[in-house]
Design a protein around this motif. Structure first.
Motif, PDB file in Angstrom:
ATOM      1  N   ARG A  21      12.233  49.416  -9.473  1.00 22.99           N
ATOM      2  CA  ARG A  21      12.785  49.207 -10.795  1.00 22.99           C
ATOM      3  C   ARG A  21      13.133  47.753 -11.059  1.00 22.99           C
ATOM      4  O   ARG A  21      13.222  47.343 -12.197  1.00 22.99           O
ATOM      5  CB  ARG A  21      14.038  50.060 -10.986  1.00 22.99           C
ATOM      6  N   ALA A  22      13.342  46.981 -10.028  1.00 21.60           N
ATOM      7  CA  ALA A  22      13.717  45.587 -10.215  1.00 21.60           C
ATOM      8  C   ALA A  22      12.585  44.765 -10.820  1.00 21.60           C
ATOM      9  O   ALA A  22      12.826  43.760 -11.445  1.00 21.60           O
ATOM     10  CB  ALA A  22      14.152  44.963  -8.890  1.00 21.60           C
ATOM     11  N   ALA A  23      11.350  45.212 -10.643  1.00 26.70           N
ATOM     12  CA  ALA A  23      10.219  44.483 -11.212  1.00 26.70           C
ATOM     13  C   ALA A  23      10.176  44.709 -12.722  1.00 26.70           C
ATOM     14  O   ALA A  23      10.403  45.802 -13.203  1.00 26.70           O
ATOM     15  CB  ALA A  23       8.919  44.939 -10.581  1.00 26.70           C
ATOM     16  N   VAL A  24       9.906  43.645 -13.462  1.00 27.47           N
ATOM     17  CA  VAL A  24       9.789  43.753 -14.911  1.00 27.47           C
ATOM     18  C   VAL A  24       8.570  44.615 -15.222  1.00 27.47           C
ATOM     19  O   VAL A  24       7.454  44.304 -14.805  1.00 27.47           O
ATOM     20  CB  VAL A  24       9.658  42.358 -15.552  1.00 27.47           C
ATOM     21  N   PRO A  25       8.773  45.732 -15.941  1.00 30.32           N
ATOM     22  CA  PRO A  25       7.650  46.632 -16.204  1.00 30.32           C
ATOM     23  C   PRO A  25       6.572  45.996 -17.077  1.00 30.32           C
ATOM     24  O   PRO A  25       6.870  45.146 -17.916  1.00 30.32           O
ATOM     25  CB  PRO A  25       8.289  47.818 -16.936  1.00 30.32           C
ATOM     26  N   PRO A  26       5.318  46.426 -16.896  1.00 28.88           N
ATOM     27  CA  PRO A  26       4.210  45.854 -17.673  1.00 28.88           C
ATOM     28  C   PRO A  26       4.414  45.943 -19.177  1.00 28.88           C
ATOM     29  O   PRO A  26       4.039  45.031 -19.905  1.00 28.88           O
ATOM     30  CB  PRO A  26       3.000  46.691 -17.241  1.00 28.88           C
ATOM     31  N   ALA A  27       5.040  47.005 -19.646  1.00 28.46           N
ATOM     32  CA  ALA A  27       5.236  47.170 -21.086  1.00 28.46           C
ATOM     33  C   ALA A  27       6.135  46.086 -21.669  1.00 28.46           C
ATOM     34  O   ALA A  27       6.095  45.814 -22.866  1.00 28.46           O
ATOM     35  CB  ALA A  27       5.829  48.544 -21.375  1.00 28.46           C
ATOM     36  N   GLU A  28       6.957  45.458 -20.832  1.00 26.87           N
ATOM     37  CA  GLU A  28       7.875  44.430 -21.303  1.00 26.87           C
ATOM     38  C   GLU A  28       7.321  43.020 -21.145  1.00 26.87           C
ATOM     39  O   GLU A  28       8.004  42.052 -21.416  1.00 26.87           O
ATOM     40  CB  GLU A  28       9.202  44.537 -20.549  1.00 26.87           C
ATOM     41  N   ARG A  29       6.075  42.898 -20.688  1.00 25.38           N
ATOM     42  CA  ARG A  29       5.514  41.573 -20.456  1.00 25.38           C
ATOM     43  C   ARG A  29       4.538  41.208 -21.561  1.00 25.38           C
ATOM     44  O   ARG A  29       3.777  42.031 -22.038  1.00 25.38           O
ATOM     45  CB  ARG A  29       4.803  41.536 -19.103  1.00 25.38           C
ATOM     46  N   SER A  30       4.583  39.940 -21.979  1.00 25.78           N
ATOM     47  CA  SER A  30       3.645  39.438 -22.975  1.00 25.78           C
ATOM     48  C   SER A  30       3.497  37.941 -22.764  1.00 25.78           C
ATOM     49  O   SER A  30       4.162  37.353 -21.926  1.00 25.78           O
ATOM     50  CB  SER A  30       4.158  39.734 -24.388  1.00 25.78           C
ATOM     51  N   GLY A  31       2.633  37.326 -23.531  1.00 21.96           N
ATOM     52  CA  GLY A  31       2.440  35.883 -23.424  1.00 21.96           C
ATOM     53  C   GLY A  31       1.170  35.548 -22.661  1.00 21.96           C
ATOM     54  O   GLY A  31       0.524  36.408 -22.080  1.00 21.96           O
ATOM     55  N   ASN A  32       0.818  34.271 -22.695  1.00 22.17           N
ATOM     56  CA  ASN A  32      -0.386  33.787 -22.032  1.00 22.17           C
ATOM     57  C   ASN A  32       0.009  33.076 -20.747  1.00 22.17           C
ATOM     58  O   ASN A  32       0.576  31.978 -20.784  1.00 22.17           O
ATOM     59  CB  ASN A  32      -1.137  32.837 -22.966  1.00 22.17           C
ATOM     60  N   ARG A  33      -0.291  33.697 -19.623  1.00 23.75           N
ATOM     61  CA  ARG A  33       0.139  33.126 -18.343  1.00 23.75           C
ATOM     62  C   ARG A  33      -0.563  31.821 -18.009  1.00 23.75           C
ATOM     63  O   ARG A  33      -0.013  30.981 -17.304  1.00 23.75           O
ATOM     64  CB  ARG A  33      -0.040  34.143 -17.223  1.00 23.75           C
ATOM     65  N   TYR A  34      -1.772  31.616 -18.511  1.00 26.20           N
ATOM     66  CA  TYR A  34      -2.494  30.366 -18.232  1.00 26.20           C
ATOM     67  C   TYR A  34      -1.837  29.198 -18.966  1.00 26.20           C
ATOM     68  O   TYR A  34      -1.657  28.119 -18.407  1.00 26.20           O
ATOM     69  CB  TYR A  34      -3.969  30.508 -18.612  1.00 26.20           C
ATOM     70  N   THR A  35      -1.477  29.434 -20.218  1.00 28.69           N
ATOM     71  CA  THR A  35      -0.741  28.422 -20.968  1.00 28.69           C
ATOM     72  C   THR A  35       0.619  28.203 -20.326  1.00 28.69           C
ATOM     73  O   THR A  35       1.105  27.066 -20.215  1.00 28.69           O
ATOM     74  CB  THR A  35      -0.567  28.860 -22.438  1.00 28.69           C
ATOM     75  N   GLY A  36       1.247  29.299 -19.873  1.00 33.22           N
ATOM     76  CA  GLY A  36       2.547  29.222 -19.227  1.00 33.22           C
ATOM     77  C   GLY A  36       2.526  28.346 -17.993  1.00 33.22           C
ATOM     78  O   GLY A  36       3.453  27.561 -17.758  1.00 33.22           O
ATOM     79  N   LYS A  37       1.468  28.452 -17.213  1.00 36.56           N
ATOM     80  CA  LYS A  37       1.344  27.622 -16.004  1.00 36.56           C
ATOM     81  C   LYS A  37       1.330  26.147 -16.378  1.00 36.56           C
ATOM     82  O   LYS A  37       2.050  25.329 -15.783  1.00 36.56           O
ATOM     83  CB  LYS A  37       0.075  27.991 -15.239  1.00 36.56           C
ATOM     84  N   ALA A  38       0.530  25.799 -17.378  1.00 33.31           N
ATOM     85  CA  ALA A  38       0.451  24.404 -17.827  1.00 33.31           C
ATOM     86  C   ALA A  38       1.804  23.927 -18.376  1.00 33.31           C
ATOM     87  O   ALA A  38       2.217  22.788 -18.127  1.00 33.31           O
ATOM     88  CB  ALA A  38      -0.631  24.256 -18.886  1.00 33.31           C
ATOM     89  N   LEU A  39       2.508  24.795 -19.084  1.00 37.50           N
ATOM     90  CA  LEU A  39       3.811  24.426 -19.634  1.00 37.50           C
ATOM     91  C   LEU A  39       4.847  24.214 -18.536  1.00 37.50           C
ATOM     92  O   LEU A  39       5.651  23.275 -18.606  1.00 37.50           O
ATOM     93  CB  LEU A  39       4.292  25.498 -20.610  1.00 37.50           C
ATOM     94  N   LEU A  40       4.839  25.075 -17.524  1.00 35.69           N
ATOM     95  CA  LEU A  40       5.777  24.906 -16.405  1.00 35.69           C
ATOM     96  C   LEU A  40       5.567  23.558 -15.724  1.00 35.69           C
ATOM     97  O   LEU A  40       6.525  22.901 -15.317  1.00 35.69           O
ATOM     98  CB  LEU A  40       5.622  26.055 -15.404  1.00 35.69           C
ATOM     99  N   LEU A  41       4.313  23.138 -15.629  1.00 32.40           N
ATOM    100  CA  LEU A  41       4.014  21.824 -15.060  1.00 32.40           C
ATOM    101  C   LEU A  41       4.442  20.704 -16.004  1.00 32.40           C
ATOM    102  O   LEU A  41       5.075  19.736 -15.594  1.00 32.40           O
ATOM    103  CB  LEU A  41       2.523  21.707 -14.746  1.00 32.40           C
ATOM    104  N   SER A  42       4.106  20.838 -17.286  1.00 37.44           N
ATOM    105  CA  SER A  42       4.389  19.742 -18.222  1.00 37.44           C
ATOM    106  C   SER A  42       5.880  19.550 -18.458  1.00 37.44           C
ATOM    107  O   SER A  42       6.332  18.424 -18.691  1.00 37.44           O
ATOM    108  CB  SER A  42       3.651  19.952 -19.548  1.00 37.44           C
ATOM    109  N   TYR A  43       6.668  20.611 -18.389  1.00 37.46           N
ATOM    110  CA  TYR A  43       8.122  20.481 -18.539  1.00 37.46           C
ATOM    111  C   TYR A  43       8.802  20.078 -17.235  1.00 37.46           C
ATOM    112  O   TYR A  43      10.004  19.878 -17.196  1.00 37.46           O
ATOM    113  CB  TYR A  43       8.737  21.772 -19.077  1.00 37.46           C
ATOM    114  N   GLY A  44       8.035  19.980 -16.165  1.00 36.17           N
ATOM    115  CA  GLY A  44       8.584  19.515 -14.892  1.00 36.17           C
ATOM    116  C   GLY A  44       9.423  20.540 -14.151  1.00 36.17           C
ATOM    117  O   GLY A  44      10.286  20.179 -13.344  1.00 36.17           O
ATOM    118  N   CYS A  45       9.180  21.812 -14.392  1.00 36.90           N
ATOM    119  CA  CYS A  45       9.983  22.868 -13.761  1.00 36.90           C
ATOM    120  C   CYS A  45       9.898  22.826 -12.238  1.00 36.90           C
ATOM    121  O   CYS A  45      10.854  23.179 -11.547  1.00 36.90           O
ATOM    122  CB  CYS A  45       9.548  24.239 -14.280  1.00 36.90           C
TER     123      CYS A  45
END
Length: 124
Positions: A21-45
Motif C-alpha cells: 500500500r505504501a507504493a503510489v497506485p498507478p491510478a494516481e500517477r500522471s505526467g511525462n516521466r521523460y520530461t520529468g527527468k530532464a527537469l530534475l536535472l535542470s533544476y539541480g535536484c
C-alpha cells in the motif's frame, strides 16, 4: 498456542500488505516521466538528492528519492500521493516553513512531470 501462531501470521501478512500500500497506485500517477527527468536535472535536484537514473553529486543534503514511491509520508508530513508530491515540489515552504528544500519556481505542470519520474519505478 494456536492463537499466538494465528496472530503472528496475521501480523506478518498485514505488514506485507502495508508495504504494498505504501507504493503510489498507478491510478494516481500522471505526467511525462521523460520530461520529468530532464527537469530534475535542470533544476539541480541531484545536488541535494540521490535519484535513481540520474548522476550523483557529492552534496547529498536532502533525502534519497530512489524509493520515494514506497514511503508512507513525504517530508515526514504528507501522505505519499502524487498530488502531495507535486504540492511539495512547487511550494515546500508553504507546507513546512523551516525546510531546507528551496522554492525553485517549479510550475505545477513541471512538478507533475518531475513526480512522474520519481514514481516511475512502481510497476503499472
Amino acid at each position: 498456542m494456536r492463537t499466538v501462531a494465528a496472530l503472528l501470521a496475521l501480523a506478518v501478512s498485514c505488514s506485507a500488505c502495508e508495504q504494498d500500500r505504501a507504493a503510489v497506485p498507478p491510478a494516481e500517477r500522471s505526467g511525462n516521466r521523460y520530461t520529468g527527468k530532464a527537469l530534475l536535472l535542470s533544476y539541480g535536484c541531484v545536488a541535494c538528492h540521490r535519484i535513481r537514473g540520474l548522476p550523483e553529486l557529492s552534496g547529498q543534503s536532502g533525502p534519497p528519492l530512489e524509493r520515494v514511491a514506497y514511503q508512507s509520508y513525504l517530508a515526514g508530513l504528507l501522505p505519499n500521493t502524487q498530488a502531495n508530491m507535486e504540492r511539495w515540489i512547487v511550494h515546500p515552504r508553504a507546507i513546512s516553513p523551516g525546510t531546507a528544500m528551496p522554492e525553485l519556481g517549479v510550475s505545477p505542470a513541471e512538478a507533475r512531470d518531475m513526480a512522474a519520474y520519481l514514481y516511475q519505478q512502481v510497476p503499472p
